[in-house]
Design an enzyme around this catalytic site. Structure first.
Site, PDB file in Angstrom:
ATOM      1  N   ARG A   1       0.802  -1.261   0.068  1.00  0.00           N
ATOM      2  CA  ARG A   1       0.099  -0.012   0.086  1.00  0.00           C
ATOM      3  C   ARG A   1       0.698   1.236  -0.007  1.00  0.00           C
ATOM      4  O   ARG A   1       0.429   2.395   0.678  1.00  0.00           O
ATOM      5  CB  ARG A   1      -0.927   0.002   1.281  1.00  0.00           C
ATOM      6  CG  ARG A   1      -1.709  -1.174   1.298  1.00  0.00           C
ATOM      7  CD  ARG A   1      -2.739  -1.488   0.478  1.00  0.00           C
ATOM      8  NE  ARG A   1      -3.832  -0.725   0.364  1.00  0.00           N
ATOM      9  CZ  ARG A   1      -5.054  -1.064   0.803  1.00  0.00           C
ATOM     10  NH1 ARG A   1      -5.207  -2.166   1.403  1.00  0.00           N
ATOM     11  NH2 ARG A   1      -5.870  -0.288   0.925  1.00  0.00           N
TER      12      ARG A   1
ATOM     13  N   ARG B   1      -3.229   6.909   0.444  1.00  0.00           N
ATOM     14  CA  ARG B   1      -3.560   8.021   1.278  1.00  0.00           C
ATOM     15  C   ARG B   1      -2.646   8.944   2.017  1.00  0.00           C
ATOM     16  O   ARG B   1      -2.599   9.985   2.501  1.00  0.00           O
ATOM     17  CB  ARG B   1      -4.911   7.633   2.305  1.00  0.00           C
ATOM     18  CG  ARG B   1      -5.972   7.598   1.279  1.00  0.00           C
ATOM     19  CD  ARG B   1      -7.074   6.873   2.014  1.00  0.00           C
ATOM     20  NE  ARG B   1      -6.743   5.410   2.585  1.00  0.00           N
ATOM     21  CZ  ARG B   1      -7.620   4.574   3.381  1.00  0.00           C
ATOM     22  NH1 ARG B   1      -8.708   5.038   3.896  1.00  0.00           N
ATOM     23  NH2 ARG B   1      -7.161   3.512   3.670  1.00  0.00           N
TER      24      ARG B   1
ATOM     25  N   ARG C   1      -6.889  12.657  -5.398  1.00  0.00           N
ATOM     26  CA  ARG C   1      -8.260  12.228  -5.008  1.00  0.00           C
ATOM     27  C   ARG C   1      -9.202  13.300  -4.971  1.00  0.00           C
ATOM     28  O   ARG C   1     -10.355  13.268  -4.771  1.00  0.00           O
ATOM     29  CB  ARG C   1      -8.084  11.486  -3.829  1.00  0.00           C
ATOM     30  CG  ARG C   1      -7.675   9.933  -4.018  1.00  0.00           C
ATOM     31  CD  ARG C   1      -8.488   8.852  -4.595  1.00  0.00           C
ATOM     32  NE  ARG C   1      -9.504   8.558  -3.555  1.00  0.00           N
ATOM     33  CZ  ARG C   1     -10.849   8.949  -3.445  1.00  0.00           C
ATOM     34  NH1 ARG C   1     -11.293   9.738  -3.888  1.00  0.00           N
ATOM     35  NH2 ARG C   1     -11.476   8.335  -2.350  1.00  0.00           N
TER      36      ARG C   1
ATOM     37  N   ASP D   1      -7.350  -2.052  -6.877  1.00  0.00           N
ATOM     38  CA  ASP D   1      -7.795  -2.558  -5.621  1.00  0.00           C
ATOM     39  C   ASP D   1      -8.220  -4.019  -5.961  1.00  0.00           C
ATOM     40  O   ASP D   1      -8.536  -4.521  -7.247  1.00  0.00           O
ATOM     41  CB  ASP D   1      -8.981  -1.935  -5.238  1.00  0.00           C
ATOM     42  CG  ASP D   1      -9.320  -2.214  -3.771  1.00  0.00           C
ATOM     43  OD1 ASP D   1      -8.529  -1.869  -2.775  1.00  0.00           O
ATOM     44  OD2 ASP D   1     -10.177  -2.756  -3.584  1.00  0.00           O
TER      45      ASP D   1
ATOM     46  N   TYR E   1     -15.363 -10.575   1.340  1.00  0.00           N
ATOM     47  CA  TYR E   1     -15.973  -9.158   1.283  1.00  0.00           C
ATOM     48  C   TYR E   1     -17.390  -9.426   0.545  1.00  0.00           C
ATOM     49  O   TYR E   1     -18.376  -8.700   0.528  1.00  0.00           O
ATOM     50  CB  TYR E   1     -15.085  -8.106   0.312  1.00  0.00           C
ATOM     51  CG  TYR E   1     -14.164  -7.777   1.008  1.00  0.00           C
ATOM     52  CD1 TYR E   1     -14.281  -6.410   1.852  1.00  0.00           C
ATOM     53  CD2 TYR E   1     -12.720  -8.082   0.941  1.00  0.00           C
ATOM     54  CE1 TYR E   1     -13.317  -5.892   2.505  1.00  0.00           C
ATOM     55  CE2 TYR E   1     -11.882  -7.761   1.751  1.00  0.00           C
ATOM     56  CZ  TYR E   1     -11.928  -6.452   2.717  1.00  0.00           C
ATOM     57  OH  TYR E   1     -11.065  -5.996   3.263  1.00  0.00           O
TER      58      TYR E   1
HETATM   59  O1  1CP Z   1       0.230   1.028  -3.286  1.00  0.00           O
HETATM   60  C1  1CP Z   1      -0.710  -0.043  -3.199  1.00  0.00           C
HETATM   61  O2  1CP Z   1      -0.494  -1.012  -2.631  1.00  0.00           O
HETATM   62  C2  1CP Z   1      -1.873   0.599  -3.960  1.00  0.00           C
HETATM   63  C3  1CP Z   1      -2.775  -0.382  -4.518  1.00  0.00           C
HETATM   64  C4  1CP Z   1      -3.451  -0.919  -3.793  1.00  0.00           C
HETATM   65  C5  1CP Z   1      -3.526  -2.451  -3.078  1.00  0.00           C
HETATM   66  C6  1CP Z   1      -2.538  -3.555  -3.577  1.00  0.00           C
HETATM   67  C7  1CP Z   1      -4.923  -0.672  -3.049  1.00  0.00           C
HETATM   68  C8  1CP Z   1      -5.369   0.941  -3.277  1.00  0.00           C
HETATM   69  N1  1CP Z   1      -5.660  -1.776  -2.550  1.00  0.00           N
HETATM   70  C9  1CP Z   1      -4.782  -2.831  -2.554  1.00  0.00           C
HETATM   71  C10 1CP Z   1      -5.270  -4.187  -2.091  1.00  0.00           C
HETATM   72  C11 1CP Z   1      -6.357  -4.400  -1.198  1.00  0.00           C
HETATM   73  N2  1CP Z   1      -7.426  -3.554  -1.107  1.00  0.00           N
HETATM   74  C12 1CP Z   1      -6.275  -5.380  -0.107  1.00  0.00           C
HETATM   75  C13 1CP Z   1      -5.169  -6.342   0.132  1.00  0.00           C
HETATM   76  C14 1CP Z   1      -4.026  -5.721   0.803  1.00  0.00           C
HETATM   77  C15 1CP Z   1      -4.264  -5.599   2.272  1.00  0.00           C
HETATM   78  O3  1CP Z   1      -4.717  -6.244   3.168  1.00  0.00           O
HETATM   79  O4  1CP Z   1      -4.159  -4.262   2.833  1.00  0.00           O
HETATM   80  C16 1CP Z   1      -7.585  -5.043   0.631  1.00  0.00           C
HETATM   81  C17 1CP Z   1      -7.964  -6.094   1.744  1.00  0.00           C
HETATM   82  C18 1CP Z   1      -8.157  -4.149   0.001  1.00  0.00           C
HETATM   83  C19 1CP Z   1      -9.417  -3.678   0.445  1.00  0.00           C
HETATM   84  C20 1CP Z   1      -9.713  -2.172   0.618  1.00  0.00           C
HETATM   85  N3  1CP Z   1      -9.632  -1.489  -0.457  1.00  0.00           N
HETATM   86  C21 1CP Z   1      -9.556  -1.500   1.696  1.00  0.00           C
HETATM   87  C22 1CP Z   1      -9.415  -2.290   3.210  1.00  0.00           C
HETATM   88  C23 1CP Z   1     -11.091  -2.194   3.768  1.00  0.00           C
HETATM   89  C24 1CP Z   1     -11.011  -3.329   4.961  1.00  0.00           C
HETATM   90  O5  1CP Z   1     -11.674  -4.160   4.848  1.00  0.00           O
HETATM   91  O6  1CP Z   1     -10.514  -2.758   6.014  1.00  0.00           O
HETATM   92  C25 1CP Z   1      -9.521  -0.075   1.667  1.00  0.00           C
HETATM   93  C26 1CP Z   1      -9.569   0.956   2.457  1.00  0.00           C
HETATM   94  C27 1CP Z   1      -9.511   0.039   0.107  1.00  0.00           C
HETATM   95  C28 1CP Z   1      -9.684   1.114  -0.524  1.00  0.00           C
HETATM   96  C29 1CP Z   1      -8.426   1.551  -1.342  1.00  0.00           C
HETATM   97  N4  1CP Z   1      -7.659   0.640  -2.057  1.00  0.00           N
HETATM   98  C30 1CP Z   1      -6.415   1.280  -2.332  1.00  0.00           C
HETATM   99  C31 1CP Z   1      -6.298   2.588  -1.558  1.00  0.00           C
HETATM  100  C32 1CP Z   1      -5.371   3.701  -1.561  1.00  0.00           C
HETATM  101  C33 1CP Z   1      -7.443   2.687  -0.877  1.00  0.00           C
HETATM  102  C34 1CP Z   1      -8.088   4.096  -0.250  1.00  0.00           C
HETATM  103  C35 1CP Z   1      -9.085   4.519  -1.033  1.00  0.00           C
HETATM  104  C36 1CP Z   1      -9.052   6.136  -0.972  1.00  0.00           C
HETATM  105  O7  1CP Z   1      -8.488   6.657  -1.615  1.00  0.00           O
HETATM  106  O8  1CP Z   1      -9.862   6.815  -0.150  1.00  0.00           O
END
Ligand code: 1CP
Length: 354
Positions: free
Chosen positions: A30, A34, A43, A79, A156
């Site tokens: 990640r 953010r 964003r 994502d 999910y």
């Molecule tokens: O640098 C990077 O890694 C960015 C690319 C990326 C990746 C690899 C994003 C962007 N999401 C993910 C994978 C992801 N998404 C996972 C697997 C990794 C992990 O466990 O962290 C999971 C579980 C998600 C689901 C997800 N998407 C969540 C978690 C929700 C929860 O259940 O707690 C969230 C908050 C997102 C949104 C998201 N995805 C990515 C970003 C930068 C964001 C935030 C969105 C925003 O801009 O508000």
């Protein structure tokens, strides 16, 4: 496959192949997102899915951490939820909460709502984003593609969003084991095609995120996670034997040996696993990735540096890719991300000279 500029830094790929290198490669799960003000600025103008679906924006955000920090890889901004979306479910990104499914799969009958997607049509924007990013990276570092693992996506799809215990999803496994397997298999088939497509579009390494694997008992892990993780690696390797595959099965202490027997080259560890115990379990059958507690980035720089040194000493100088044990957090200070990355550079070079 398209041709792209030659790589100037292939450290992570050489480590993934088990070669010895003169420094430990480092990136952060990640790392695009953010905690970076430049990401938040993008964003302000565009929704999450607009960024994901516009290749130029996805490339810009993917490259932001590479511009700022001396990391050894970029990971595509996307994502894991794009796969359930391609399978016909609606996903909404709720600010401060993450992805939600307004109509989750509450019963097996509802699987009728799922479609067998044309992966190129439904996810072509991801492939295009990889190609644009690869060109714009201009060989600075390798580009990592990824997908969520079948169980984590099912969690999910059934639960409808993030949750601490995924009770609804785990209830499904016990009430509807056969339907669960059918759902996991359908998801596996899409993931395999999606990952192969990512390599063909420009991804140079792939990571499978099973973020909620740790909610399983050892038995349910062996029934509902491991076979699908194994199948994904075998089928992707069959198509592209040279592309390194990483598996991140968070919280799965009990299955490191089983994961080492699969076709994944790299096992990514969360911070609750001790490097030497993990190394004993996998021996030389896999490269290890990880595993600093993301919360260590909240520590003052000198404490953080000490934690990084301790981690590197635990893994030793070879067969290790430095990373966090889970993702960057939205309130991390980007300057502490720099301390983390630079401490890996300094200490891993130092380790090789003493
Ligand atoms: O640098 C990077 O890694 C960015 C690319 C990326 C990746 C690899 C994003 C962007 N999401 C993910 C994978 C992801 N998404 C996972 C697997 C990794 C992990 O466990 O962290 C999971 C579980 C998600 C689901 C997800 N998407 C969540 C978690 C929700 C929860 O259940 O707690 C969230 C908050 C997102 C949104 C998201 N995805 C990515 C970003 C930068 C964001 C935030 C969105 C925003 O801009 O508000």
């Amino acid at each position: 496959m398209a041709s792209f500029p030659p790589l100037k830094n292939d450290l992570i790929l050489r480590t993934a192949r088990g070669e010895t290198t003169d420094r430990t490669p480092v990136w952060m799960m990640r790392q695009a997102g953010r905690y970076l003000p430049e990401y938040r600025a993008v964003r302000e103008e565009h929704s999450f899915f607009e960024v994901v679906e516009t290749p130029e924006l996805a490339a810009e955000v993917t490259i932001q951490p590479v511009e700022r920090l001396p990391v050894d890889a970029a990971i595509l901004f996307c994502d894991i939820m794009v796969v359930p979306e391609a399978m016909g479910l609606t996903v909404k990104m709720v600010s401060g909460q993450g992805p939600t499914f307004p109509q989750p799969l509450t019963t097996p009958e509802e699987m009728e709502r799922l479609v067998e997607p044309d992966v190129d049509a439904a996810l072509g924007h991801v492939f295009e984003a990889l190609a644009v990013t690869r060109t714009e990276l201009n060989g600075r570092v390798p580009l990592i593609g990824f997908a969520g693992a079948p169980w984590t996506l099912m969690a999910y799809m059934v639960e409808g969003g993030g949750s601490k215990s995924y009770r609804a999803a785990r209830r499904w496994l016990y009430r509807h084991p056969e339907a669960s397997k059918a759902l996991l298999q359908r998801t596996t088939d899409v993931i395999v095609e999606y990952l192969i497509g990512q390599v063909e579009a420009g991804a140079q390494m792939l990571q499978v995120f099973d973020s909620w694997a740790g909610l399983h008992s050892p038995d349910t892990f062996c029934t509902f996670c491991l076979p699908y993780l194994e199948e994904i690696a075998a089928r992707v390797k069959n198509a592209h034997p040279d592309v390194p595959l990483v598996v991140f099965a968070k919280g799965v202490h009990h299955a490191l040996e089983a994961l080492a027997d699969t076709d994944y080259d790299i096992i990514s560890l969360d911070w609750t696993m001790a490097p030497d115990t993990a190394r004993d379990a996998v021996a030389d059958r896999a490269v290890l990735q990880g595993n600093l507690d993301p919360c260590a980035l909240y520590a003052p720089p000198e404490v953080l540096r000490r934690e990084v040194h301790h981690m590197l000493a635990g893994f030793g100088p070879h067969q290790h890719i430095a990373n966090l044990g889970h993702g960057m957090l939205p309130d991390h200070d980007p300057e502490h991300a720099r301390v983390f990355v630079e401490a890996v550079h300094e200490h891993s070079e130092h380790m090789r000279t003493v």
